[in-house]
Design an enzyme around this catalytic site. Structure first.
Site, mmCIF file in Angstrom:
data_model
loop_
_atom_site.group_PDB
_atom_site.id
_atom_site.type_symbol
_atom_site.label_atom_id
_atom_site.label_comp_id
_atom_site.label_asym_id
_atom_site.label_seq_id
_atom_site.Cartn_x
_atom_site.Cartn_y
_atom_site.Cartn_z
ATOM 1 N N HIS A 185 8.104 -11.788 -97.358
ATOM 2 C CA HIS A 185 6.997 -10.855 -97.569
ATOM 3 C C HIS A 185 7.446 -9.396 -97.600
ATOM 4 C CE1 HIS A 185 4.099 -14.211 -95.967
ATOM 5 N NE2 HIS A 185 4.530 -14.432 -97.193
ATOM 6 N N CYS A 204 7.041 2.105 -105.475
ATOM 7 C CA CYS A 204 6.002 2.731 -106.311
ATOM 8 C C CYS A 204 5.309 1.651 -107.139
ATOM 9 C CB CYS A 204 6.618 3.784 -107.221
ATOM 10 S SG CYS A 204 5.416 4.445 -108.405
ATOM 11 N N THR A 263 5.963 -10.677 -81.189
ATOM 12 C CA THR A 263 4.914 -10.201 -80.272
ATOM 13 C C THR A 263 5.522 -9.737 -78.938
ATOM 14 O OG1 THR A 263 4.475 -12.506 -79.640
ATOM 15 C CG2 THR A 263 2.990 -11.517 -81.248
ATOM 16 N N CYS A 321 4.375 8.968 -105.539
ATOM 17 C CA CYS A 321 5.781 8.745 -105.869
ATOM 18 C C CYS A 321 6.415 10.062 -106.319
ATOM 19 C CB CYS A 321 5.877 7.712 -106.995
ATOM 20 S SG CYS A 321 7.551 7.488 -107.624
HETATM 21 P P1 NAD Z 1 0.101 -15.250 -87.646
HETATM 22 O O1 NAD Z 1 -0.441 -14.066 -86.924
HETATM 23 O O2 NAD Z 1 -0.773 -15.920 -88.628
HETATM 24 O O3 NAD Z 1 0.543 -16.373 -86.597
HETATM 25 C C1 NAD Z 1 1.367 -16.054 -85.495
HETATM 26 C C2 NAD Z 1 1.362 -17.274 -84.582
HETATM 27 O O4 NAD Z 1 2.286 -17.025 -83.533
HETATM 28 C C3 NAD Z 1 0.008 -17.539 -83.941
HETATM 29 O O5 NAD Z 1 -0.368 -18.883 -84.186
HETATM 30 C C4 NAD Z 1 0.263 -17.290 -82.439
HETATM 31 O O6 NAD Z 1 -0.425 -18.204 -81.615
HETATM 32 C C5 NAD Z 1 1.743 -17.478 -82.317
HETATM 33 N N1 NAD Z 1 2.371 -16.656 -81.271
HETATM 34 C C6 NAD Z 1 2.318 -15.316 -81.147
HETATM 35 N N2 NAD Z 1 3.084 -14.894 -80.127
HETATM 36 C C7 NAD Z 1 3.630 -16.015 -79.576
HETATM 37 C C8 NAD Z 1 4.522 -16.246 -78.489
HETATM 38 N N3 NAD Z 1 5.037 -15.237 -77.772
HETATM 39 N N4 NAD Z 1 4.860 -17.536 -78.191
HETATM 40 C C9 NAD Z 1 4.357 -18.587 -78.917
HETATM 41 N N5 NAD Z 1 3.527 -18.409 -79.985
HETATM 42 C C10 NAD Z 1 3.166 -17.142 -80.299
HETATM 43 O O7 NAD Z 1 1.476 -14.816 -88.280
HETATM 44 P P2 NAD Z 1 2.212 -15.372 -89.557
HETATM 45 O O8 NAD Z 1 2.045 -16.851 -89.664
HETATM 46 O O9 NAD Z 1 3.558 -14.762 -89.540
HETATM 47 O O10 NAD Z 1 1.384 -14.747 -90.775
HETATM 48 C C11 NAD Z 1 1.008 -13.386 -90.706
HETATM 49 C C12 NAD Z 1 1.386 -12.551 -91.911
HETATM 50 O O11 NAD Z 1 1.323 -11.205 -91.522
HETATM 51 C C13 NAD Z 1 2.793 -12.765 -92.355
HETATM 52 O O12 NAD Z 1 2.728 -12.992 -93.713
HETATM 53 C C14 NAD Z 1 3.538 -11.451 -92.094
HETATM 54 O O13 NAD Z 1 4.057 -10.950 -93.324
HETATM 55 C C15 NAD Z 1 2.522 -10.487 -91.607
HETATM 56 N N6 NAD Z 1 2.794 -9.893 -90.266
HETATM 57 C C16 NAD Z 1 4.071 -9.512 -89.924
HETATM 58 C C17 NAD Z 1 4.318 -8.977 -88.666
HETATM 59 C C18 NAD Z 1 5.734 -8.571 -88.318
HETATM 60 O O14 NAD Z 1 6.520 -8.274 -89.216
HETATM 61 N N7 NAD Z 1 6.114 -8.570 -87.039
HETATM 62 C C19 NAD Z 1 3.285 -8.810 -87.744
HETATM 63 C C20 NAD Z 1 1.973 -9.192 -88.131
HETATM 64 C C21 NAD Z 1 1.763 -9.742 -89.396
#
Ligand code: NAD
Length: 253
Positions: free
Chosen positions: A123, A131, A28, A156
């Site tokens: 993931h 494809c 993030t 594809c």
């Molecule tokens: P999630 O969104 O379910 O949880 C993310 C967690 O991180 C939240 O609880 C949030 O409070 C916490 N968080 C976010 N930024 C933070 C920070 N700076 N400091 C402390 N805590 C922080 O994500 P997940 O558990 O990874 O599951 C989401 C699914 O979506 C995964 O399976 C993934 O494949 C996919 N996804 C991937 C990405 C990516 O590749 N960057 C982004 C979004 C979703």
């Protein structure tokens, strides 16, 4: 909280084998929104979660067109790794990282310098297409060029089948070999460090249980509560970009 920081830092400094599980929260700070955090994609638009299944993608051309629009505009293409990714590179250089299990599909761990052999992408990755018919893989950039040239749902090039990012959607199974290696890494560590994940998606979240059952200490760094906080040795709620370099600081030298 200072005592918790110290306790986490002690556990990690003493550990000889550390397995890390990361989620969207480590990215993030790099400008890629998570799904379930306060500013998450699904928190802001619950409809998006319902349209994220494999079946919807396969069966509904409108879902695919919308997916291609979103992929083309995705922040991942210009994102740079942040301090959390860098701290995990330093941990690997200390020689004590068993594996970096990530739910992320952004390849920012590899971009930061984590070795591709040690990163297990539970993931999949957005950086390739696959494809749905012939399973051919290709760089995502090739498909995005076709989208930029006006194709709304590029098929594809080999068999005409439906192209999707090489990621695991709801309704799709994880790669069995990747999952097997991830379980081994969870079984073979003294500390499992779970960072930036709401631990709500299985089987990835269950890796925390696998490690705990094998008597590893679990350290969780996440802004919000997770279903595994009760079994963790330490839970830290601060921002990942500040907390991770602090608790891994002693590990890098
Ligand atoms: P999630 O969104 O379910 O949880 C993310 C967690 O991180 C939240 O609880 C949030 O409070 C916490 N968080 C976010 N930024 C933070 C920070 N700076 N400091 C402390 N805590 C922080 O994500 P997940 O558990 O990874 O599951 C989401 C699914 O979506 C995964 O399976 C993934 O494949 C996919 N996804 C991937 C990405 C990516 O590749 N960057 C982004 C979004 C979703």
């Amino acid at each position: 909280a200072a005592a918790d920081l110290e306790r986490a830092s002690d556990l990690l400094t003493r550990a000889e084998r550390i397995t890390v599980l990361t989620g969207a929260g480590v990215s993030t700070d790099s400008g890629i929104p998570d799904f379930r955090g306060p500013q998450g994609v699904w928190t802001r638009n619950p409809e998006a979660e319902r349209l994220s299944t494999y079946q919807d993608y396969r069966d509904d051309p409108e879902v695919r067109r919308e997916s291609w629009r979103q992929r083309a505009a995705h922040p991942v293409w210009s994102a740079r790794p942040g301090p959390a990714h860098d701290a995990l590179v330093a941990l690997e250089r200390s020689g004590r990282l068993v594996a970096l299990l990530t739910q992320n599909i952004d390849e920012l761990h590899q971009a930061a310098g984590s070795s591709p052999q040690r990163v297990l992408e539970l993931h999949g990755t957005m950086h390739h297409t696959e494809c749905l018919s012939c399973a051919a893989r290709a760089p995502m950039a090739e498909a995005l060029e076709r989208v930029a040239a006006g194709e709304v749902d590029p098929p594809c090039p080999h068999c005409g089948g439906i192209l999707k990012s090489a990621t695991i959607s709801f309704g799709q199974a994880l790669d069995v070999e990747v999952l097997r290696r991830a379980r081994d890494a969870a079984l073979g560590c003294d500390v499992l460090l779970a960072v930036g994940t709401s631990l709500g998606v299985h089987p990835a979240a269950g890796l925390v249980d696998v490690a705990a059952a094998a008597r590893a200490d679990v350290v969780i760094v996440n802004a919000e509560p997770t279903p595994y906080d009760d079994i963790a040795s330490v839970v830290l709620r601060g921002g990942i970009g500040e907390v991770l370099p602090r608790i891994l600081g002693g590990a890098s030298g």
